[in-house]
Design an enzyme around this catalytic site. Structure first.
Site, PDB file in Angstrom:
ATOM      1  CB  ALA A  10      -0.881   0.015   1.247  1.00 57.28           C
ATOM      2  CE  LYS A  11       5.317   5.090   0.103  1.00 50.03           C
ATOM      3  NZ  LYS A  11       6.511   4.352   0.534  1.00 50.03           N
ATOM      4  N   GLY A  12       0.374   5.824   0.794  1.00 51.64           N
ATOM      5  CA  GLY A  12      -0.520   6.962   0.926  1.00 51.64           C
ATOM      6  C   GLY A  12       0.249   8.250   0.752  1.00 51.64           C
TER       7      GLY A  12
END
Ligand code: NAD
Length: 425
Positions: A107-109
């Protein structure tokens, strides 16, 4: 947005993915699923600024693929954050966790903002509101954020507190990279640099090179670059150049990294500028040019994306490159480096030490039983050395470079999980 095709990290990731999938002869249905994130969310993050006005920021959280376990990936605060960048970083996290064989998806944000222009209060309100907006997506069994560029242990503490406040009890397992008193792991702060050091030593072994006779240049002197430089220096390597956003220090005689770290610690912006030994080349552009083209055995890009490109790859003189940063080499540059037979340890392997110790932090938190730093470092070494050798063997079997080898290994693992789970409904 405003980026050339060579600079769009998601397009670059897709190229790397295709090269590996072609070699793997992957089921087209699996390839189809791997080309897009499973879930991308865009959130609007309004906060009250210190002057009383309300400002709205844009945030993202992407779950690239969670076939192998809960999603894992950092949160970046930067003015240039785009959905495509977050998607690429989330994909790289998926492959990275698979390369080191830890049970996570990727994931990444990110939030589009200039954190250097925000007060602590504004940063806290931004972080808490962003956490609230992505609350349904995160949790110790779903998605566990961590720090990335311009987010820190403090940011993680705010996320943990906001999440815990909504649930009504403490949930330390919702983030990693936490401060030690809140359940952070010993060894996490220098883990990525340690992984870079371990990969460099393994690569040197393959070339039968003695670390004590090896010269190294490091681009970026932040968390990854400074720890990699320090640990390699402690192994006896000669660090002949380092750079950061202020410029580069070049010294063919070798830089005393302990001394430079002391200098950086006491300067206002934690920069290498003003250090009084070696030659200083002022400015990021001039400094980078000098550093990337320096005569050395190993080059460690540990700053930003797209540093070694079709434009400058031909000028790289190092025998090997160990990618501390995510995506520092473009596919065009990869081709040139291959032709020049420069050995490259790819980001999804070289900088996986950080997520590996994040995994240890999560495991320790879930067990509520914490390990000594020696234990953490020993387990990290075991995983990094075994992942390096698995990638090396895969590259050898498929007769491809280390990047494609790492992708083949990772994608094979993700594809296997996807296949076993089958397609819902
Ligand atoms: P950081 O913010 O601590 O350090 C970044 C460094 O790069 C600083 O020294 C800064 O001065 C320098 N820099 C910025 N712009 C530059 C420029 N134009 N030229 C030269 N230097 C420049 O960040 P970090 O955590 O060390 O992350 C660096 C890279 O490593 C990023 O690509 C990040 O995604 C990746 N990474 C970090 C971790 C981690 O655990 N911190 C883990 C995996 C990958």
């Amino acid at each position: 947005m405003g980026k050339s095709k060579e600079e769009n990290p998601f397009q670059n990731m897709l190229k790397q993915l295709k090269t590996a999938c072609d070699r793997l002869d992957l089921d087209p249905g699996i390839y189809e699923q791997l080309r897009e994130p499973q879930r991308s969310v865009i959130v609007s993050v309004p906060i009250r600024m210190d002057d009383g006005s309300i400002k709205n920021f844009t945030g993202y959280r992407v779950h690239y693929n969670y076939a192998r376990g809960p999603c894992k990936g950092g949160i970046r605060y930067h003015p240039n954050v785009t959905l495509d960048e977050v998607k690429a970083l989330a994909a790289w996290m998926t492959w990275k966790c698979a390369v080191v064989n830890i049970p996570y998806g990727g994931a990444k944000g990110g939030i589009v903002c200039d954190p250097l222009k925000l007060s602590q209060g504004e940063l806290e309100r931004l972080t808490r509101r962003y956490t609230f907006m992505i609350l349904p997506m995160i949790g110790p069994e779903k998605d566990i954020p961590a720090p990335d560029v311009y987010t820190t242990q403090q940011t993680m503490a705010w996320i943990m507190d906001t999440y815990s406040s909504f649930l009504g009890y403490s949930v330390p397992g919702v983030v990693t990279g936490k401060p030690i008193p809140l359940g952070g792991s010993l060894g996490r702060a220098e883990a990525t640099g340690r992984g870079v050091m371990l990969c460099t030593l393994e690569a040197l072994k393959k070339f039968k090179m003695d670390p004590r006779k090896t010269s190294i240049a490091v681009q970026g002197f932040g968390n990854v670059g400074s720890n990699a430089a320090k640990l390699l220096y402690n192994e006896g390597c000669k660090i002949v150049g380092v750079s950061d956003v202020s410029g580069a220090i070049i010294d063919p005689e070798g830089i005393d990294i302990t001394d430079l770290l002391e200098h950086v610690k006491i300067t206002k912006n934690k920069l290498i500028e003003g250090y009084n030994r070696g030659e200083f080349i002022k400015g990021a552009i001039e400094g980078n040019k000098a550093l990337l083209e320096i005569q050395c055995d190993a080059l460690v890009p540990a700053a930003l994306e797209n540093q070694i490109t079709g434009e400058n790859a031909d000028k790289v003189k190092a025998k090997m490159i160990v990618e501390g940063a995510n995506g520092p080499t473009t596919p065009e540059a990869d081709k040139i480096l291959d032709e020049k037979r420069i050995f490259l340890v790819p980001d999804i392997l070289a900088n996986a030490g950080g997520v590996t110790v994040s995994y240890f932090e999560w495991v320790q938190g879930l067990q509520a039983y914490f390990w000594s730093e020696t234990e953490v470092n020993r387990k990290l070494k075991e995983i990094m050395v075994s992942a390096f050798n698995a990638v090396y063997e895969t590259s050898d079997i498929y007769k491809v470079n280390m990047r494609t080898g790492a992708y083949i290994l990772a994608i094979r693992r993700v594809a296997e999980a996807l296949k076993l789970r089958g397609l819902f409904p």
